[in-house]
Structure formats: C-alpha cells, structure tokens
Write an enzyme that holds these catalytic residues in place. Structure first.
Site, short mmCIF file in Angstrom:
data_model
loop_
_atom_site.label_atom_id
_atom_site.label_comp_id
_atom_site.label_asym_id
_atom_site.label_seq_id
_atom_site.Cartn_x
_atom_site.Cartn_y
_atom_site.Cartn_z
N GLY A 197 0.83 -1.20 0.00
CA GLY A 197 0.00 0.00 0.00
C GLY A 197 0.86 1.25 0.00
N CYS A 198 0.24 2.38 -0.31
CA CYS A 198 1.00 3.63 -0.43
C CYS A 198 1.51 4.10 0.93
CB CYS A 198 0.14 4.71 -1.09
SG CYS A 198 -1.49 4.95 -0.37
N TYR A 199 0.62 4.24 1.91
CA TYR A 199 1.07 4.63 3.24
C TYR A 199 2.11 3.64 3.79
CZ TYR A 199 -2.74 8.13 3.74
OH TYR A 199 -3.59 9.21 3.61
#
Lengths: 346, 346, 346, 346
Positions: free
Chosen positions: C149-151
């Site tokens: 995921g990005c975070y």
C-alpha cells in the site's frame, strides 16, 4: 555513436533547470556542464532537490560550459545572449537561446519592446526562429536558434492553419491567454507570493506584453499580411501550463467541420500537435509535463467567429522541450527523442 | 422594528446555504425557515459544519417555509420556480428567485436556451430583472425578482457605462470569463473531482452557455440596439470569484482617460461597484467573500479596442448577496445592510 | 530481446492508468492489453486524454488481457484479485496485485480489517510482499506479488533502519501521514469535490485505517517484536504525494549523527531511497511524479525521540512504479528500468 | 455610548491588516489610526485592495496612533513591543501585543528561544497571557495583553480539558501541526514562492519551533506539572487555518465517550470553542475566516492514547480575532462582539 555534449547556461533558473532535467534522460545526450551567475560553485541539487543523488552537478562559469559543449542552451534575461551566441558561433558550436534576443526579425521591434539595441546585428542574420512545426526547413543547418516564447508558441500553433489559409480578418484577432506561475520564473515577487497568488486570478500587462510583436510577426509571416492582435495574458494560480483562447473573425462563412478538417490536414504529420476531435476542448491538464500541444476547434455560427483553444506546458513545449526538439533537428535525430513523455492525466 | 421573516427554499445548495449565512448576520432579518428536497429533516449544520452551534436549523418542506416568511428566496434548478412564485404572489409575499426562470424577458429565449415553456406567462409580467445598479427604479415595488446570473452580473456591471453611452460596436463584443468552482454547485461531477480539477484549466460550453441570452438582453436594453456577443466561460481551479475580460470595439477613437471618467461618473453613487484607478487591474482576490464588483478600464490604442475587466464573488454579488441587496431595496432598508463585509486580501 | 508482454487489469482506475503510462515508456515492455469492467470498449484516451494519439488502446475483458500477457498487473478493489491470481498462477504467468488481497500474512488480519475470508488460502503461500528495498531476495522467483500500500511503503522505508537495529520502543511509534487526493482514486466523493476539498485539511479514519495492520506487520517483521502503532492519515488538498511524519521513542540515548549514519549505511546501495543530508527535510515536492522515496532524519534531544520524515509519490513508488520495480526484479532487468524519471522541482 | 478608539501598529503586515478588517465592522469601535514603518504615507488600500473605497486610511507613525487611541494593538517582530507597551502603560492606554514579547512568563525562556533579554522586566509583571477561554479572569483589569501565538492557541484549546483533569502522561504528548501560508506573513520567501509552495508539503523547524516553550508553559500551568512536548509544524499549501493533531498517552484507561463528556462540560459555556459530536473530525475548512475553534475527540483503544484534533483560523482565532476578544473583555463588552461571522463552508 558518440553522445552530444550539451551545456546549459543559466541553469539555476526554471527553464534552465527544466532543460537539465529533460536532457538528463535524453538517450543521445550527455550534460557537459551547467552555469549560473548567482550560484557558481553550488550544486543544482541544492537548489532543486529533485536532482539529489541523480544529478549533483556544480554550477560553473559560462566559458567552461561552452568549452565542453557541442550545443549550448542559454536561458538568460534579454540582452545577455548576443555575446554568448557570438562565442559559440565563432567556435562552431550550436547556440539555442531560450531568451528573447533572437526571436524578432526587425531590430526596431526589439528596440521598441525590449528597450535595447542589437550590438552584433550581423549575427542575427545567422539565426532562425525555432518553431519546428512551422519553420522546420529553415531550422536545419542553422547555428543560432531563437527558441520561441511560451505564449507565442501556444498562439502560433493554435492559429497557423487558419492564418496560412488566409481565412482570418487580420484586424479582428483576440487572444486571451492564461499561464501558470512557473512562467514568471524563480525570482520572488509579490504576484507569486503564495497567500497573494493562491485563490486569485487576474490579467496583467494588458495590451502591453512583450510577446505581442513576436506573435504578430509569426502570424503575419503565415498569412502574408500585417496582423494586429489584442493579447491579454492572465496569471493562473497553478504551476504549469498555458491555455490560449483565441477569437478570429472569419473572412468567409464556414462550418466547424470544414475548419476541423483544415487543422487535421495541417498537422497530420506532427507528433507533438494534437488536433482534438470535434466536441472536445483543450485543457492544460492533459499536456502538463509533456511536449504536446493540444488544439481544439470551435466556431460560433451566430457571429461566424472561430474560437480556437490551444494548450501547452509553458516549461516544456513553451521552453525546454521545444529547445531540445530544435536540437534533435539540428543533430539529425528523431525529432521527438527524449520528449515522448505521456502527460499524467491526474 | 419587527424583523423581516426570510425563508430560503433550496437551502441545501451552495447559493441557498450562502443566503442563510449572510441572512444570519443581517441586523433586520430573522431566518424563518429553510427547505431542501433531498435533506428534509436534516440540519443545515450537518451539511455545512461551518454553521454548527450557530445555526442548527432543520430543513423543512417548502410550504412551511413560505407560510412563515415575508420574503421567500428560492435557489432551485430552472423550471421549478414558477409554481412557488405563484404561491408567494397570491399570498402577497415577496419572491426572489436565484434561478433562471424570471431572468429572460422573452419566452422564446427561455424556450430556446432552457428547453422549457412558461406555464404561467402572466406571472412573468409581474417580475423584474433584479440588477440594482442598473435597474433600481424598476425593482422598487415589485413582488417577483429574477436575480441575475453570476456571469451576467459581472458582464453587465463591467460594460454598462460603455453600452449606455452607445460607444460599442455591437457586433464585436467578446467576453472571456473565468469562474471558480462553486459556480457549478454542490453536485459531484467529473469536472469538479479534485484530482481532475486541481492544476487544470479550460473553457467549457464555448458559444453555447445559457447565460448568453441573458447577457445580450441586458446589453441590448442598455444601448437600445441588438447586441451579439461571444461568451466563453472557463473553469478556474479555485473556489470563488469570476473575472470577465471583455473586448469591445469602440465606434469612435477614445483615450483611456476619457473612458475612465465615463465609468467613474456612471458609478459615482454606487457603494458596491468600485471603478479602479487607471493602471490597476481587477483581481478576484480582492472581492472574494464580499458583495463588491471591481471594474478596471484599459484601452488598446493600436486597435481602439476597450478592454474591461470585472471581478465579483459568484456566490455573493453573483447570487446571495445581490438577492439580499434586492430584498433591502424592496423593504426600504439601506441597500447595503448586512453586506458590508470587507474582502480579506489574503 | 523479446519484449515483456504486460497486461493491466483495472486500467481505468488511477493506479491502473498510471501503470499504463509508465509501462508505455519502459524500453523492455509492450503493453499487451488493458481491461476495465466499467469502460469495456472505450479507449483509455477517452478517459485520460493525456494518452490521446499516443496510446489509444481499448479496454477489453480480463481474460483477453491475461491470455496476451507474460505479466498481469491488477488494480482492483479488495476481494477481486484471488481468482485472477489463480488463473495467472495456473497459466504460469506472473501476477502483480496492486490491491490489498496479498499484502497480509495472516488471514485473520485480512478478515478483521477487510471483512472477507480467503477463498483460496493455498495461493497465498505462493505470494510475497513486494517491497523491494526490504524483501528483494524473497521476491525473486515468486509468481504472485502483493504490491504494498501507499502509506505502508512510506512508513516501512522511513522506519526500516531504526526497526531493524531494534532501537525503537515498539509501543511508542506514532505515524502522522498526509496524502494527496489521487490516493482516493477516480471515484467521485464528497471529500474530493473540489469546492469542499480545496483549501481544506483534516485527518480521516483516525486509528481505524486499513493500512494499520500492514504497517504493523512489516515493522514487526523487521524488529522481531510485536509493534503497536498509532496511524493517522490526513487528506492534503493537492494531487500527489505522501508525507509521513513519524515519532519513535528510542530505547537508548542517541545523537542524530549516529542515527543518520545508520540510515545512510542501510540504504547505501539503493537507487530509489534517498537519505537526505542532516539539516534537510523531506518534501513531497521533490519526489512527485518519480519513483524516489526521500527520508530525512531528526531527533529531539530533550525527549530522545527520533522524528523521521519520509516522502513518496503515492501513485508511483506507492503503487505503479513499485509494481514495475517488482516486475523488473522478476524478469532480471535493471531494477530501475523505466523508472528513472527525475522529479520536476516546480 | 462613545466608541472605542482603536489603533493598530504594524498594520501593513497580515495580522495587522486583519485587525483593521475586523475592527472596521465592530459596532463599538472606531479605527483611530494605523501605522507601518515601511509604508508610512501610503494607504492601506494600496497594499490590500480589498479595502479600496471602504477604508483608505493612511499609515502614520506610531506615536500619532498611540495618541489617538484608547487601545493599541501591535503586530510587530519580537523585540519591538516593550517600548510601545511602556508608552501605552504610562499613558494609561491598553496595549494588546500580537507579537511574542509578552507571552512567556520566564525571562530565561524568552532569552533562550528568542535570543533577547527583557529591557523593562517590571513591565512584564503587569501583563497577562490573553487566552480568554482559559484565563479570562486573569485578563480582566489588565493593561498589557500578550496575545497567544497561533499554534499555541490551537494546542491549548485542544488539550486544556485533558490537562486540567490531569489525565495526560506529560512526557508523551506529541503535537503534529499544519498551518496555512498566511502564518508566515507578508514577507517574500523561497518557501512561499508560489511554484515552490503549491502542490508541496513538508514539516519545518522540527523540534525547534519558538512556539514550543509557549505551549509547554500553558500545558504545565493547566496540569500543575512540567510538560515536555514534541511539536512539529508543517506548511500547508493553502492560505488559512491550522490543524493540530495531538497524541496524548492517558494515565488511566478511558472510553472515548467519557473523554467527550469531559470536553463538552469544559467548554459548555464557551461561544467560540465547538466540541464536535463523536464521530466527526475537525477540519479547518469550517472555521476559516471565523473566530471559532473546532475540537474533535478520538481515542485509540488499542494503545489507550487520546487523539485530539483542533482547528482554528490562524489569522482570526490565532491572531486578530482573539486580540479583539481580549479587547471586548477589557472594555466589558459582549466577548463575541464583532466576531460572530459564520465560516463559509465552501
């Protein structure tokens, strides 16, 4: 094949730094040197941290850059390019000027709008106005290139087909342009102070912007008649991109479909000018960070007035990208080499 | 003195909510009721948390709002106001319509541009186009007010002096307008999806926007001649404000100073129209969140073309503020009451 | 050498479209097909006009895309990837999932945070968490990649050195993250309606965001201890980029210089993680539109708390770029191929 | 009743100009004079055209302003207020300082963080820290007010209930704040150059911002214990507003409902602090251009850590609005007079 040694003078400014960024990924180019009057000895990555650990080149003096280069790009305030051009010309190096000094054919226009005289008039005879899509054949073989201004690029590409076809009433051309803030460069100013600029919008330099004679020169050349425009630039509270909305009274009654066909044919072989399908409207969103120019065609049947919208990225097609396109032409490379980035649509 | 009971129909939309916000601080008004088809039973502060603990009124049905009110403001999609206006008229209440239904004099214009017929044509004879600075005397005593559109307000105030003085070539008026996103309201759309809209800019509805006939109607009325304009709206990636840049071919040669004097005299007694000093340019920054309209005067001597720039907040002078200005006129209050906010300059 | 045939499933979404954009310029890749449930039969350039005349591919059905591809990228809502992964696995094709279905090691975590069970648990044993800088050796040879995921990417790269060195008090790690709006994708929503989002800022899903278990899983794995974090995402009114500001109580007293050396050594051989010099601060400006992750190191001596700031482009290093980095690893290419864009600094 | 004569020293800066804007519409105030060192002799409307034709006052020297005023507001760089305060004090006028000189109780804190000594220590005994909601009783009757900093206001109002109830572990308080650009004022800087600032985001002055001791002073005073915080400010690419996201380790296990009740009771009688309902999150959107402070309450049960979010407009509740609130207290007016603007929600 040996790579082209390319130097950038004035690389601490926005257009100069954009040149370095684009040249860095050009497969046939090696950046041979960069210069900056104000930042000599500093790294470009100190000013523009996007370069950190990728290109940590140090700003040198101009002569070192010229000595190391086959082609010299200069991005300087007007009045400073002639001497450099002369040096390069005498040393048989190509000089591509992103400033205003080699854009105007007539010295009196330059004197009137920029307040300076030519010091080396002979040199200007060796130069060419480097708008590839319109003057490609003139560019080949030249040593000094006057890279077009950002607004003039958007206008010339937007109106060329209509001018060339002599369809325009040359006294009724109104150009309402809007540019992002990178157009005014790295220097701090009230107008680009964030709390002042953000959520604001206004025209500036109404009927007095220096790009006016450059636009009129190109349009006149295309239609073989004196063209008188109204040009109004506006400052958009965004970073990049120019939209020019252009109003042209047509000399004869036309249908929008005819006009569209004219444009499609005119640009049929161009990779960087995209004539949008009828019904679509050019938006700077879709050319940002790319070398493309999008043009959309509209016609108000009630007034028989063509409305042409063109969109470019002022830093790429309006400056650094177009300069590289010129370099590609001069070095007989694929004209789009190193410039085929797809604009991110979000 | 008893406060005016003011109701807002369609208060869940942007213009409606702005009306509630401004009416809330009006010293002579009590908000008597608010309605919303989609949000009946909810609090306005649930939709717009800026109201929380200040105004937690609940959206009711339309009839309850009308019953409780001396004046009814309606902010609805076109086609929905006639019935409400009739109800109010028959009950001797004032009806101020922020929609398009009472703006056009000719039913055929409404039919052509909005695709609907009038169901109650007699009613339209009782209504007036509520642009106070131009038609104040007509407004007094009326019961139904067609509050002007946002773009038309910016154009009419910007061009009124030049039209009234019959200086314009009525076939060469070009209006290039730019509006913030609140103009397209609360409804979600691709065009106002943040990643799409942010850092973008483009025109839309070129030569086909519904405000065209309204603009032409006012300009024609002012100069007593049929006016044909080109009107191009653009969407600015900001929240509020409209800039209209307007190009008018003048019928006689003028100096900009003469034009400026004309404007200053025309608006000498107006508190909400500010004619800027020569050399200044209108910027939407300085009228945001206020009821002011700034106008700046420019002239291109090369083409004898006037370039007029006007700036308003589309939600205030272009909608809710102007509606309250109309209310003040109708109730014999100081026309600026509740509307004297100074625009924050940052 | 034959080019890799790469297909993109879910190419009408933001991450999918970004994949196509990046793959298009990858020298060893040919885009073999793209699919979209909602837009089958339409061109990608209709949705994203940046592609116009460059890539006008038509969205097909998923099976056609898989059949034509050596590697299949999928960017779908959670719960939809397992079946596709099985198809690819059985056909001996590589499957790189940009969704959440192959990120969590424990089915119970997936069930708790995503509300779904695994339907094909055996398949998950064949998959690997594809964060190249931390788990490169595990990635090689795998057929199914759970792209982070990005975070979680921003956090894992920011904290890895400190976790690996077991310096952190694992109960006192606070992660305050801020993301641009492309992170919430193409779907319209109130939160990303322009007039709502612009000039706003707020946290969301406080202590309840689905990336929490993914972050904890990676940090725990790195330090061999159960890690419990507080993770607060915020929505920035910009398009791209994530900044994570991370607060870590250190178990022993350190100087910031020591911490900095630790980071420099940890990432000495990484081309896409840039440990900034002491005194500099990571800013998403300088990694936008690039695959770089910038990390800056700070320490509050008064509290002996490390403050680590990491910055990535959520669409590139946080999604499409990292997926291509994984592809490069799996196909034994230079890991950075097609990803060496320099972030524009303006 | 005679109106209060209010003067503003440093009125050319952002906080000063905002004071003039708000005082202008205060029903019991007359602006008696404005001063500016750099712009003496110019009109405020030349600098801030929002004032044009509404308030065209000319900047005078400081002494003229003081002489004409009952209350003097000063908005100056630190180190310049003591002398003015002495003049006002000796002339029995009220002095409200928006700078930092009267905020810190201990001279050694001022010396350490601001690098200056007190020249008139006795004067500081006459001053009070002007945060009305927390120290209203101390403010009444004072002649010199140290108006709180913007960040400290957002933090103090956000954490007061929890500190006062002695629920916090005073060594584990982390404050992650984000401010709009008006906080850094009118002066041009690289950080607020539009193309640099727009679409960027980063922290600054990590663990070293001058508001740190002011925050710790207030929190310590509230809980009667030495508080040590981590405070990280970030620059948001928007104009106005501060969000502080605050992480507090609780000394005892609590439910979020209990915490919420604590806050509601604490602020039950305050008109400008809005404790949001459970489930809602503070957003600076809804307090912009208003004097309100929104606070939302969250709790991570896994870590027993309270997460408090507060939002203020840095120019209003964080500066000019709060200063007027203090003036209202000192002149026995309704504390909210002139400050009841509803924040526009779009």
């Amino acid at each position: 094949m040996k790579k082209i040694q390319a130097g950038v003078i004035g690389a601490s400014g926005y257009a100069g730094a954009e040149l370095v960024r684009l040249l860095w990924n050009h497969p046939m180019v090696e950046v041979s040197g960069i210069s900056s009057k104000s930042y000599t000895g500093q790294k470009i990555s100190d000013l523009y941290p996007g370069f950190y650990q990728i290109c940590d080149m140090v700003f040198q003096d101009e002569d070192s850059v010229i000595a190391a280069s086959d082609v010299v790009f200069a991005s300087l305030p007007h009045g400073l390019s002639e001497k450099l051009a002369r040096k390069c010309f005498d040393a048989d190096k190509i000089f591509i000027d992103l400033g205003a000094d080699f854009r105007l054919d007539k010295e009196e226009d330059y004197a009137m709008w920029y307040g300076l005289d030519y010091h080396d008039p002979a040199l200007h005879k060796e130069s060419v106005y480097g708008l590839p899509e319109l003057f490609r054949d003139d560019i080949k073989g030249k040593k000094i290139i006057g890279n077009p201004g950002c607004y003039p690029t958007s206008v010339a590409l937007g109106l060329a087909p209509i001018m060339k076809a002599k369809l325009a009433d040359c006294k009724h051309i109104i150009i309402d342009s809007k540019s992002g803030t990178t157009g005014s460069g790295k220097s701090l100013s009230e107008a680009t102070h964030f709390p002042r600029c953000n959520e604001s919008f206004a025209p500036y330099k109404i009927a007095s912007h220096r790009h006016t004679p450059e636009i009129e020169q190109t349009l006149s050349r295309l239609c073989d008649e004196d063209v008188l425009i109204n040009f109004t630039p506006h400052l958009l509270p965004i970073n990049r991109g120019i939209i020019s909305t252009m109003y042209v009274d047509l000399k004869e009654t036309m249908k929008v479909e005819e006009l569209h066909v004219l444009y499609e044919q005119f640009y049929a072989n161009e990779q960087f000018v995209r004539v949008l399908p009828l019904g679509k409207t050019a938006d700077l969103k879709y050319i940002k960070y790319s070398n493309y120019c999008d043009v959309s065609i509209h016609l108000d049947e009630r007034s028989n007035r063509a409305i042409i919208v063109s969109a470019i990225d002022n830093m790429v097609k309006g400056a650094a990208g177009q300069a590289i396109q010129n370099m590609n032409i001069l070095f007989d490379l694929d004209e789009g080499m190193g410039l085929k980035m797809v604009a991110p649509s979000f």
